[in-house]
Scaffold this motif. Structure first.
Motif, short mmCIF file in Angstrom:
data_model
loop_
_atom_site.label_atom_id
_atom_site.label_comp_id
_atom_site.label_asym_id
_atom_site.label_seq_id
_atom_site.Cartn_x
_atom_site.Cartn_y
_atom_site.Cartn_z
N PRO A 153 2.25 -17.77 -0.31
CA PRO A 153 1.97 -17.90 -1.74
C PRO A 153 2.75 -19.05 -2.38
N ARG A 154 2.08 -19.74 -3.28
CA ARG A 154 2.72 -20.84 -4.01
C ARG A 154 2.88 -20.53 -5.49
N THR A 155 2.03 -19.64 -6.01
CA THR A 155 2.06 -19.31 -7.44
C THR A 155 2.32 -17.82 -7.63
N ASP A 156 2.63 -17.45 -8.87
CA ASP A 156 2.81 -16.04 -9.22
C ASP A 156 1.61 -15.20 -8.81
N ALA A 157 0.42 -15.72 -9.17
CA ALA A 157 -0.81 -14.98 -8.90
C ALA A 157 -1.03 -14.83 -7.39
N GLU A 158 -0.76 -15.88 -6.63
CA GLU A 158 -0.95 -15.82 -5.18
C GLU A 158 0.00 -14.80 -4.54
N LEU A 190 15.35 -11.34 -10.36
CA LEU A 190 15.20 -11.98 -11.67
C LEU A 190 15.73 -13.41 -11.69
N THR A 191 16.95 -13.62 -11.17
CA THR A 191 17.50 -14.98 -11.25
C THR A 191 16.86 -15.92 -10.24
N SER A 192 16.01 -15.38 -9.36
CA SER A 192 15.26 -16.22 -8.42
C SER A 192 13.91 -16.62 -8.99
N ILE A 193 13.16 -15.63 -9.49
CA ILE A 193 11.83 -15.93 -10.05
C ILE A 193 11.92 -16.44 -11.48
N GLY A 194 12.96 -16.00 -12.21
CA GLY A 194 13.07 -16.30 -13.64
C GLY A 194 13.08 -17.76 -14.03
N PRO A 195 13.80 -18.64 -13.30
CA PRO A 195 13.88 -20.04 -13.72
C PRO A 195 12.53 -20.72 -13.88
N ASN A 196 11.50 -20.29 -13.14
CA ASN A 196 10.17 -20.87 -13.32
C ASN A 196 9.51 -20.40 -14.61
N PHE A 197 10.08 -19.37 -15.24
CA PHE A 197 9.59 -18.92 -16.54
C PHE A 197 10.37 -19.57 -17.68
N TRP A 198 11.72 -19.65 -17.53
CA TRP A 198 12.52 -20.20 -18.64
C TRP A 198 12.98 -21.64 -18.38
N HIS A 199 12.36 -22.29 -17.38
CA HIS A 199 12.58 -23.71 -17.10
C HIS A 199 14.03 -24.02 -16.72
N PRO A 281 7.73 -18.64 -6.38
CA PRO A 281 6.45 -19.23 -6.78
C PRO A 281 6.47 -19.77 -8.21
N VAL A 282 5.72 -20.84 -8.40
CA VAL A 282 5.58 -21.42 -9.74
C VAL A 282 4.50 -20.65 -10.50
N ARG A 283 4.43 -20.83 -11.77
CA ARG A 283 3.43 -20.12 -12.57
C ARG A 283 2.05 -20.72 -12.35
N LYS A 284 1.98 -22.06 -12.32
CA LYS A 284 0.71 -22.75 -12.05
C LYS A 284 0.99 -23.95 -11.15
N LEU A 285 0.06 -24.24 -10.26
CA LEU A 285 0.21 -25.41 -9.40
C LEU A 285 0.28 -26.67 -10.26
N GLY A 286 1.17 -27.56 -9.88
CA GLY A 286 1.34 -28.81 -10.63
C GLY A 286 2.47 -28.75 -11.62
N GLU A 287 2.94 -27.54 -11.96
CA GLU A 287 4.08 -27.42 -12.87
C GLU A 287 5.38 -27.69 -12.11
N PRO A 288 6.42 -28.14 -12.82
CA PRO A 288 7.73 -28.33 -12.16
C PRO A 288 8.21 -27.02 -11.56
N CYS A 289 8.90 -27.12 -10.42
CA CYS A 289 9.44 -25.92 -9.80
C CYS A 289 10.96 -25.91 -9.94
N TYR A 290 11.51 -24.72 -9.94
CA TYR A 290 12.95 -24.54 -10.10
C TYR A 290 13.45 -23.60 -9.00
N ILE A 291 14.57 -23.96 -8.41
CA ILE A 291 15.17 -23.09 -7.39
C ILE A 291 16.59 -22.71 -7.83
N LEU A 292 16.97 -21.53 -7.41
CA LEU A 292 18.34 -21.08 -7.67
C LEU A 292 19.22 -21.63 -6.55
N ASP A 293 20.01 -22.63 -6.88
CA ASP A 293 20.92 -23.29 -5.94
C ASP A 293 22.32 -23.06 -6.51
#
Length: 415
Positions: A153-158, A190-199, A281-293
């Motif tokens: 999966p690459r996106t939330d929906a996938e 939360l802190t893994s998936i969340g950054p793709n929601f709050w940028h 996963p990102v919310r939509k393909l083509g949007e910036p992605c964020y990782i918890l590093d």
């Protein structure tokens, strides 16, 4: 004779804990690293500095902070101090226990982005040298994915579609995650998936500055998605521990495991387990992605150390290419924070490290300033997120509860 024997036994026990004058002592909570330090890292340093004796004396992680503080206050602490990121080590610096390290040899090998976890709020004083970070993502069972004809999966929906397919098959647990220990709900979900929601850093810093609230729509949306993930857990998830989740995935009974990179070494030891990794996963393909590093560990010098010259030599080596290479490749899942180019040998670790070049890095939302030692906001966050996954609190109510918890003490900080 019995008294003599008892005296000799007691003498032996005392002698076993005596550290010779001039010996550098490393304080750390990473007891799992003891063998690595004693058989690899310290010997590597001693090849170039044979006259400096070093002892690695760890304390259990749950006892480390209190025990270290007690030893520092009484003057019994070691010379080198393993530093947790942000508030815990900052508190030690403010109390005068850690040496300033600005412009010390070796510090030039770290970017500003790595240093800020161990700097004063005004960025004018650095008190620990960065060592390594951990990265978050999801492990997946390759055999299950192949058997069920699933795509990474690459996106939330996938991701939801994949979990649905596993759930409908009724053979495997879709998501190997429990909430009994609570911390995983926040730290690996939360802190893994969340950054793709709050940028990523934008949202985290907005919370700290007071420009955003945890009850804002992007934070609620992250909790709503977390609640969806909760529907794919084991029916007994509320009593399932972190260790239980590891075993579930290791036995091939679960399709996906939300993870921190520190988990890699555990699963590498499981015979026959074929697993891969994918990024949050990102919310939509083509949007910036964020990782918890997330900055995990640094090292500082006890201001009361009587061996500061030797400690500085050791710190300089910690900042070297040699140390960065050894630590990254032997402490699997812990990634050097230095500027050195490292050839990562473990394939899962290498793939995760490559995410740094394609996604923006961020840290745990509760790591800096928001996690006041007095406020205990982190524990509230853990508890509420576990409830969200368990389905015992609605996401919007959870967001308000978290927001209200830090409103009781928090004052916005300028960033």
């Amino acid at each position: 004779m019995r008294l003599i024997s008892l005296f000799l036994c007691l003498s032996a026990l005392v002698t076993a804990h005596v550290v010779h004058a001039g010996t550098l002592v490393i304080e750390s909570w990473r007891a799992d690293d003891k063998l690595l330090w004693e058989t690899v890292l310290i010997p590597a340093f001693n090849k170039k500095h044979p006259g400096i004796e070093i002892k690695f004396l760890p304390t259990a992680p749950t006892d480390y902070d209190a025990a270290l503080l007690s030893r520092l206050k009484s003057g019994r602490a070691g010379d080198l101090i393993a530093c947790r990121p942000f508030d815990a080590s900052l508190a030690l610096f403010r109390q005068g226990f850690l040496e300033k390290l600005d412009n010390k040899p070796g510090m030039e090998n770290f970017p500003a982005s790595a240093l800020f976890a161990w700097q004063s709020d005004d960025d004018k004083s650095t008190f620990c040298m960065p060592i390594a970070s951990v990265i978050h993502g999801f492990l997946y069972n390759k055999r299950i994915f192949k058997k069920l004809n699933l795509q990474i999966p690459r996106t939330d929906a996938e991701l939801i579609s994949v979990l649905d397919a596993v759930k409908k098959h009724r053979t495997y647990v879709p998501l190997a995650l429990g909430t009994a220990d609570q911390w995983e709900a926040t730290q690996t979900v939360l802190t893994s998936i969340g950054p793709n929601f709050w940028h990523g850093e934008t949202g985290r810093k907005a919370l700290i500055s007071g420009k955003a609230k945890f009850s804002d729509k992007e934070f609620i949306a992250a909790l709503e998605y977390e609640a969806k993930l909760g529907t794919y857990l084991n029916p007994t998830a509320s009593t399932q521990t972190y260790s239980d989740s590891q075993h579930l995935f290791a036995l091939g009974q679960a399709a996906i495991y939300p993870m921190g990179s520190w988990d890699i070494s555990y699963f590498n030891q499981v015979s026959g387990l074929e697993f891969g990794v994918f990024a949050p996963p990102v919310r939509k393909l083509g949007e910036p992605c964020y990782i918890l590093d997330h900055m995990d560990i640094g090292i500082g010098i006890n201001r009361k150390s009587k061996n500061k010259e030797d400690a500085l030599q050791f710190l300089e080596w910690i900042g070297s290419q040699e140390f960065a290479d050894i630590y990254t490749n032997r402490a699997t899942g812990f990634f050097s924070l230095s500027n050195h180019l490292i050839a990562v040998r473990d394939p899962i670790s290498r793939q995760m490290m490559e995410w740094r070049s394609s996604c923006e890095s961020t840290i745990r939302i509760d790591a800096q300033i928001l996690n006041s030692a007095q406020a205990k906001w982190q524990k509230e966050l853990w508890s509420v997120n576990a409830q969200v996954l368990n389905g015992t609190i609605r996401p919007r109510d959870a967001a308000l509860k978290i927001h209200n918890a830090y409103l009781t003490w928090f004052k916005p900080h300028s960033q």
